[in-house]
Design a protein around this motif. Structure first.
Motif, short mmCIF file in Angstrom:
data_model
loop_
_atom_site.label_atom_id
_atom_site.label_comp_id
_atom_site.label_asym_id
_atom_site.label_seq_id
_atom_site.Cartn_x
_atom_site.Cartn_y
_atom_site.Cartn_z
N ASP A 37 37.97 49.88 49.80
CA ASP A 37 39.26 49.55 50.41
C ASP A 37 39.11 49.14 51.87
OD1 ASP A 37 40.70 50.02 48.09
OD2 ASP A 37 40.86 52.16 48.49
N MET A 74 36.79 45.69 51.97
CA MET A 74 37.45 44.48 51.47
C MET A 74 38.35 43.88 52.55
SD MET A 74 38.37 45.57 47.53
CE MET A 74 39.40 44.12 47.25
N ARG A 75 39.04 44.74 53.28
CA ARG A 75 39.92 44.25 54.36
C ARG A 75 39.09 43.73 55.53
NH1 ARG A 75 42.50 48.15 51.60
NH2 ARG A 75 44.75 47.97 51.30
N GLN A 96 37.79 40.26 54.74
CA GLN A 96 38.81 39.21 54.89
C GLN A 96 39.04 38.90 56.37
OE1 GLN A 96 40.44 37.33 52.39
NE2 GLN A 96 40.84 36.17 54.27
N ARG A 107 40.11 42.80 41.67
CA ARG A 107 39.44 42.86 42.97
C ARG A 107 38.32 41.83 43.08
NH1 ARG A 107 37.67 48.96 43.61
NH2 ARG A 107 37.04 48.57 41.45
N LYS A 122 38.29 38.73 42.20
CA LYS A 122 38.80 37.46 42.74
C LYS A 122 39.10 37.58 44.23
CE LYS A 122 40.69 35.47 38.51
NZ LYS A 122 41.89 34.90 37.83
N THR A 123 39.63 38.75 44.62
CA THR A 123 39.91 38.97 46.05
C THR A 123 38.63 38.88 46.86
OG1 THR A 123 41.77 40.41 45.48
CG2 THR A 123 40.88 40.60 47.71
N ALA A 125 37.07 35.39 47.14
CA ALA A 125 37.77 34.52 48.08
C ALA A 125 37.43 34.81 49.54
CB ALA A 125 39.28 34.64 47.87
N SER A 126 36.82 35.98 49.80
CA SER A 126 36.61 36.36 51.20
C SER A 126 35.15 36.49 51.62
CB SER A 126 37.32 37.69 51.49
OG SER A 126 36.84 38.72 50.65
#
Length: 266
Positions: free
Chosen positions: A99, A102-103, A106, A130, A132-133, A136-137
């Motif tokens: 968590d 991941m932030r 990004q 998650r 795909k998230t 993308a980053s």
């Protein structure tokens, strides 16, 4: 070949600290002059990483504990983002700690910083979205399982399957005879190793149950030797106080865990 002169490595747990130290050692071997900084613990520090924040400040579990420490954890996150802005690394390596990382990944991408996610969230097991998230980053996912690599490729990520780091780590460094001498253990007596975890909440929840179980086992096997390898994120005083409270005869140790497991009966 892209050479990174400055790398930030971020993890939030004892296991990530161990794997981060492996990453640091590999980077130094590839490029001896690389500058390493990040969030980690004793292992990463020993591997030459400048520790910006210790994982002890981030290692929490359970909704209540996370809620209690959220302002502090959010503050560390904001300060890391500020460091990324003011002194950007060539690459950010995020390790596990989903968590938070991941932030952070990004945020780094928004600043134009390449991100490599090592030991990415287990999207193959739950919360598959998650993948795909993350795809993308990050610039690349360094996958430890072949089936995990497939999941992230399907999500659109560039993936390198690197294998599981424990294959290189989980092995004794001493012979059995050396291990018995190191731990001052009696090879003629059975030996049990208790491993309650690397977070304070795990210790407070699991260790009392383990110590009560140890007492019951010793009623049947009074010659049992007991050892507890201490995680780098846990205070020795905390564990010693709990062992004393339960009147547990147990040796608290802080090194050669795999050698201890190799000579353990249980």
């Amino acid at each position: 070949m892209f050479l990174a002169h400055k790398v930030m490595i971020v993890t939030g747990e004892a296991s990530g600290d161990l794997h981060g130290a492996g990453v640091a050692a590999a980077l130094k071997e590839l490029q001896p002059g690389v500058r390493l900084s990040g969030v980690g613990g004793q292992a990463m520090a020993a591997a030459g990483v400048k520790i910006l924040y210790d994982i002890k400040e981030l290692s929490v579990m359970g909704f209540v504990e996370v809620a209690k420490k959220y302002p502090h954890i959010k503050g560390i996150f904001n300060k890391l983002v500020e460091i990324l802005k003011m002194d950007p690394p060539d690459v950010l390596v995020t390790i596990d700690y989903a968590d938070f990382n991941m932030r952070l990944a990004q945020a780094a991408k928004n600043l134009g910083i390449k991100v490599v996610y090592y030991i990415a969230p287990s999207a193959w097991a739950w919360r598959r979205g998650r993948a795909k998230t993350i795809a993308a980053s990050v610039a690349r996912v360094a996958s430890i399982f072949p089936f995990e690599a497939d999941v992230y490729r399907e999500a659109g990520a560039k993936v390198s399957f690197v294998g599981h780091p424990l294959l290189d780590i989980v092995k004794p460094s001493l012979t059995r005879e050396e291990a018995y001498r190191y731990f001052a253990a009696d090879p003629a007596r059975p030996l049990i190793t208790l491993m309650p975890g690397s977070r304070r909440q795990e210790i407070e929840t699991l260790l009392p149950e383990m110590l009560q179980a140890l007492r019951l086992i010793r009623e049947r096997q009074p010659d049992l030797q007991a050892f507890l390898p201490l995680a780098s994120t846990i205070s020795r005083d905390l564990v010693a106080e709990m062992c004393a409270r339960y009147q547990a005869d147990i040796q608290i140790v802080a090194a050669h865990t795999y050698d201890l497991l190799a000579i353990s009966t249980f």
